[in-house]
Design a protein around this motif. Sequence first.
Motif, short mmCIF file in Angstrom:
data_model
loop_
_atom_site.label_atom_id
_atom_site.label_comp_id
_atom_site.label_asym_id
_atom_site.label_seq_id
_atom_site.Cartn_x
_atom_site.Cartn_y
_atom_site.Cartn_z
N MET A 222 87.61 34.65 43.14
CA MET A 222 89.02 34.75 42.63
C MET A 222 89.86 33.70 43.35
O MET A 222 89.42 32.93 44.42
CB MET A 222 89.05 35.85 44.18
N ALA A 223 90.93 33.47 42.44
CA ALA A 223 91.23 32.10 42.56
C ALA A 223 92.47 31.78 43.21
O ALA A 223 93.45 32.92 43.83
CB ALA A 223 91.73 32.18 41.41
N ARG A 234 87.00 33.98 51.37
CA ARG A 234 86.91 32.90 49.73
C ARG A 234 86.13 33.81 48.75
O ARG A 234 84.73 34.48 49.21
CB ARG A 234 86.49 31.78 49.44
N ASP A 236 84.77 32.39 45.42
CA ASP A 236 84.36 30.97 44.93
C ASP A 236 83.50 30.82 44.09
O ASP A 236 82.12 30.96 43.75
CB ASP A 236 84.32 29.50 45.92
N LEU A 238 82.59 28.76 41.47
CA LEU A 238 82.05 27.66 41.33
C LEU A 238 80.55 27.78 42.62
O LEU A 238 80.05 26.87 41.96
CB LEU A 238 82.59 26.74 41.23
N VAL A 239 81.25 28.04 43.68
CA VAL A 239 80.29 28.04 44.88
C VAL A 239 78.78 29.29 43.88
O VAL A 239 77.79 28.73 43.97
CB VAL A 239 80.81 28.74 46.05
N VAL A 277 91.01 27.34 44.11
CA VAL A 277 89.03 27.50 45.15
C VAL A 277 88.95 28.25 42.97
O VAL A 277 90.19 29.30 42.90
CB VAL A 277 89.76 29.65 45.59
N PRO A 278 87.83 28.04 42.31
CA PRO A 278 87.42 28.24 40.98
C PRO A 278 87.48 30.01 41.28
O PRO A 278 87.28 30.84 42.10
CB PRO A 278 86.18 28.14 41.24
N ILE B 245 77.60 20.67 45.05
CA ILE B 245 79.05 21.97 45.78
C ILE B 245 78.66 22.50 46.44
O ILE B 245 79.89 23.20 47.56
CB ILE B 245 78.95 23.04 44.37
N LEU B 246 77.61 22.99 46.91
CA LEU B 246 77.26 23.70 47.86
C LEU B 246 76.97 22.71 49.32
O LEU B 246 77.45 23.50 50.35
CB LEU B 246 75.09 24.62 47.78
N THR B 263 87.25 22.70 48.59
CA THR B 263 86.48 22.95 47.55
C THR B 263 86.39 22.14 46.90
O THR B 263 86.66 20.84 46.59
CB THR B 263 88.14 23.78 47.43
N ASN B 383 98.37 32.36 41.49
CA ASN B 383 97.04 32.80 41.19
C ASN B 383 98.86 33.85 40.61
O ASN B 383 99.38 33.68 41.64
CB ASN B 383 96.51 33.46 42.16
#
Lengths: 410, 410
Positions: A222-223, A234, A236, A238-239, A277-278, B245-246, B263, B383
Amino acid sequence: MKAVNQDRVNNLLMGLAEFGKTEQGITRLAYSDEDRAAQNWLLAQVADLNLQVREDAVGNVFLRRVGEDDSLPAVATGSHLDTVIHGGMYDGMCGVVGALEALYMLKDVKLKRSVEVIIFRAEESSRFGFATIGSKLMTGNGSPESFSKAAKKGELSYIEALANWGCNPANYKEAIVKPNTYKSFSEIHIEQGKVLEETGKQVGIVHNIAAPTRFKIHIKGMADHSGATPMGFRKDALVSGAKLILAVEAAATAEKDNGTVGTVGVVDVEPSSINVVPGGVTLWVDVRGVNNESIGRTLEAIKAEAKAVAQSDGVVIMFEMLTADKPVALSEELAKKAEAICEAEGIDYLHMNSGAGHDAMHMAKLAPTTMIFIPCKEGISHNPAEFAKLEDVCRAIGVLAKLLEVEANE
Amino acid sequence: MKAVNQDRVNNLLMGLAEFGKTEQGITRLAYSDEDRAAQNWLLAQVADLNLQVREDAVGNVFLRRVGEDDSLPAVATGSHLDTVIHGGMYDGMCGVVGALEALYMLKDVKLKRSVEVIIFRAEESSRFGFATIGSKLMTGNGSPESFSKAAKKGELSYIEALANWGCNPANYKEAIVKPNTYKSFSEIHIEQGKVLEETGKQVGIVHNIAAPTRFKIHIKGMADHSGATPMGFRKDALVSGAKLILAVEAAATAEKDNGTVGTVGVVDVEPSSINVVPGGVTLWVDVRGVNNESIGRTLEAIKAEAKAVAQSDGVVIMFEMLTADKPVALSEELAKKAEAICEAEGIDYLHMNSGAGHDAMHMAKLAPTTMIFIPCKEGISHNPAEFAKLEDVCRAIGVLAKLLEVEANE
């Protein structure tokens, strides 16, 4: 047979290296203007070989030295001229230049069969996300449409690039090679690994080729605003993607002893903005090995982790398969002929596997196939630091020339 | 004072949403053609307000209703028209449309001071990697050159975009606002968080703004052939990047109770090819909070993990700081005036913090500043699903109009 001409080999390799040269290495993508220019330049350099030149329906090029009986299946050799992004000057080029040099060595030698040098188009997957497209299409594997589905955002698809090259994509089946066209196929290539260097061998004769399984992992989260969305609220993508990058690494490392490898080479982030947030991530994954069961276990481990991450992170994860090739066993008989030549010449060879995929994988469906590997420095390839010693390149060319002679007179 | 005209507010918001509209939301990047077209359209819609229009040396636009004594410091309000990539129709626009609607409401009201609506350029960092560029330059913070250093590959730098817009980047200091230009600044904005919605409040009055610390993490590993480089022989920059990233996620989550967030919004991979082990990765990181010590601990935790990863993975990791703004305390006095208006009107308000950065952060250096937050659905922002109820938007505009009146007659 004449001796290998080191100067000519060197000049051809150095000359090709000028096409697509950048500060970070050679970028000569398949079907690009640089790819065309390199090929035109090379053909002009070897005009004195008086070869018959033919291009097939998908851009593969065939240079034929006509033998005494041109109706017999021909002896084939060759490789490719395209590179990865920021690549080196040996991968592919050694096999094309080596094949042409072998024809110079054989110029005054009587040959019963014709010998054909093949310049395969689009061996590297850097541009279209699929490897060995030219040899796949020669063997009835895939279509211009299927090779277009991994097209990168904002870039030409395979179908578009093929049309730009001057081919009619609808005619791609005309490129399929008829049975009994070739007696055998041999390809010189740098090893792209460290085995020859570490074992101190001069030449490698390949008996299996690892094949890539390639797929995309799509993660939908979810952006959200990166400042106003608290941690814990979030999704995210990418996480979650980072966890899967590590899962690919871990799954392949667990199968290390079976020679399996796994790589995430491309990450697409949506929307790719420092203050968002990606919301979506796509990972491009490449898994390879020579052991089918080991490859299977690796894929299962990645899928299991994806399932766990989807649950724990509340994201949606989907797999999109791009290619799933099986490892290929090459011709033991042809390899033995190459090894006999090495023994007769006092060359210290190694019977080995190839970790990288090659056009030879597909040619093996058409005729007995072998590969002759050249040691390369520290195994570095797909990198401007790629390096092979000229004497090692020429030693492999010597083996190829003998092998072509044996094959062409059989 | 006239009542707020809901139809006009709605029409202006809907009209602006047409500029940069795509299937995935609104993409109206700062200094783009869409940004210009949206502004021109809006100015034409409010021509009957007969405002003085002025553009400064970096593209910020000022719409002035001249008061009875134009020599007094003016009362300022405003926001921005640019969006993120695939953004919504409320972030920024509510503050500009709301300011203009407030001027309609005050059209027949005598005002001692002039009121100025500011359209700040480049509030979003989506295009240049820096946020609130227009208001930063108005307050002598940064330069066109400094805002060009995060330029994305293959895209215009800030300096180039500024010149394209018609400004001379060398003249940027002319945009610096002189002391005593403004008496106060008030900005309407959607909350971009879930606090108002979850507490059921109608309006938020902001007393602190979290500020972003932004930096890039550059990871240098070794590009290698993805098929021929065994696991354990790699320096895969993306695997190291995934760990970081983590690490960003974990470090910020540990500071969750202090309101800090972290982020990674952008990942650049080199060479970004499915058959090459990534040799280089750059992560774009955004850390924010209202508590300086908590932000500091978050950064330290990320740096410590980077050091550990560099050692364990044999890669080189470098940090490049982009911005490190401090959280900003707004004017308690001006907030109290806004709260008094809410109380008089029977509006249920919340005194709160802003997780997102705003131009108001910088305006706070020029004059007492406050912000009026509008509840937005599920806190979604940046968004296409961004949504605020028209009645909530208009309620905030009512508060702003009263506040401007009070300020302009003081």
